[in-house]
Design an enzyme around this catalytic site. Sequence first.
Site, short mmCIF file in Angstrom:
data_model
loop_
_atom_site.label_atom_id
_atom_site.label_comp_id
_atom_site.label_asym_id
_atom_site.label_seq_id
_atom_site.Cartn_x
_atom_site.Cartn_y
_atom_site.Cartn_z
CB CYS A 26 -40.66 -32.91 8.71
SG CYS A 26 -40.19 -31.18 8.93
CG HIS A 567 -39.81 -32.81 16.00
ND1 HIS A 567 -38.69 -33.52 15.66
CD2 HIS A 567 -40.44 -32.51 14.84
CE1 HIS A 567 -38.62 -33.63 14.34
NE2 HIS A 567 -39.67 -33.03 13.81
#
Length: 644
Positions: A26, A567
Amino acid sequence: MDNTQIAKEVVAALGGRDNVRSVAHCATRLRVMVVDEDKIDKKKVEGLDKVQGAFFNSGQYQIIFGTGLVNKMYDEVVALGLPTASKDDQKADAAKQGNWFQRAIRSFGDVFVPLLPAIVATGLFMGVRGAINNDTILGLFGTTSEAFQASNFYTYTVVLTDTAFAFFPALISWSAFRVFGGNPVIGLVLGLMMVNSALPNAWDVASAAAKPIYFFGFIPVVGYQNSVLPAFFVGLLGAKLEKWLHKKIPDVLDLLVVPFLTFTIMSVLALFVIGPVFHSVENYVLAATKFLLALPFGLSGLILGGVHQIIVVTGVHHIFNLLEAQLIAADGRDPFNAIITAAMTAQAGATLAVGVKTKSAKLKALAFPAALSAGLGITEPAIFGVNLRFGKPFVMGLIAGAAGGWLASILNLAGTGFGITIIPGTLLYLNGQVLKYVIMVLVTTALAFVLTYMFGYSDEEMEVEVASEEATTSVTTAAASEVMNEATDVTSKPEAQTIVSPLDGEVVALADVNDPVFSSGAMGKGAAVKPSGNTVYAPVDGTVTIAFETGHAYGLKSDKGAEILIHVGIDTVSMEGKGFDQKVKADQKVKAGDVLGTFDSAAIAEAGLDDTTMVIVTNTADFAAVEAVATATVSHGDALIDVK
């Protein structure tokens, strides 16, 4: 050590290529599915250059490298022959990990965790009402407890405190349908059927104020206001039935027939079979739980306080959600919460002692944020990042947790809700217990600190070489920003500036974020925002250094030297870009307020994920201070973080 060599060391520490089922990544970490966890040399992984931490979460071994660098490390390990997988494949694989009991407990956790906000809020309301509902406090306002309970305002507080538990089966059935792949609305209505006002209220039946309805002369039927297991199994079986019907019923009839048959079959089963059977089972479970908690001389606290964090390590601790829910629904008080708080507090104290005693700047930078995170109720960074890594601190924490649990039992502490502990958990003890609660927390923390400081840790026992610390620390703190530096080729000293909010919403303390990588400060300091809009804006004038294809994260380098990670959501990488629309590319110049991208909060919620958005200064070490300056709500463009 270059990236290729680090990748080779990672593969070796993972137990070799044959021990890796799949690898993905990720924005910040390498996510690895392994065949055998015992073959991983975890201490070796954590001691490698550029590794900022590693832990197990959701069945994955996650190795933190930081933004940008993780992409390079992923390419390196794949080049060495590690098999790849999509995020959805890994998520499905993770769900299959463990034995049947672990999978069952994980399912309980998946059902109950989304309900925690409602339970926590209800518990806080109960605590606040308990704090003010006494003659001493009310006397300051010229009234009494008796008059207060006869007031309309008290009625309002009853609405606040009783609604969630009066309709708890509906919430559980809704969540179970969602987890097991059914239509959550059908689950919600089935749950509401179980507490319909046409049925005798369970609490009235228990107090002999009402009698059950007997069907067929021998099946007693009542409402299930204080039940947990019946609603869970109604949701489980109902979702399975609905999915099966979708496969059997022709599409042209699906909308009419599937809900009709699901409601008909499951309502009969819920009221006449599942309800009576599992309500009886539930009564036995509740009786056994109360028996354990009633053991004399504080034995229950001693036992549970000593073993709770071991259970956390095994990953089956979600079973306590079921027991706590039963206790709150039945009695409105939760002794488990106080004992669990003691166990978690002890791990926080042990981690704090390691941070104070060690001379390693790298370990201090890990231990202090982890201890703070544990103090806020998130112990994973403390357990996996520090205490278990060195062994003895974890054992000292278990000993102190047993002592703290014993004290909690002796003091007869019980929360008005569950789901929060330690510092936030104080709010569950405002009904006259707060002083005893604070004493328990302080005594447990102090005991864990002293035991660990004296007997649980010394630098001489570290397997990581202290002699190379300065170089390692330099590499570690720079790992998250390496790619940004290369992309912009900036060598000037960073300058002070204010970073504005990249979106509209409610400010959340970074330590409260439900992801140990961010909450522990491993990625750097910053803030988080629970969004109320769907657009991400540039928080500074600068350059986009990273724009993930999935649209869930952005890296920027400000013109004044701050390196920023935005994020969107937690674990949203698993959505593979669904619901995200990226508007910028790497190396693109932006001004504060320019649109970086958009996202769909509804799609994130539908995926069962949290849309809380983190704004992290990944080169925190380059500044004297990085401080969140916003509270409450913000609009994009409002000051969020000051760097100096």
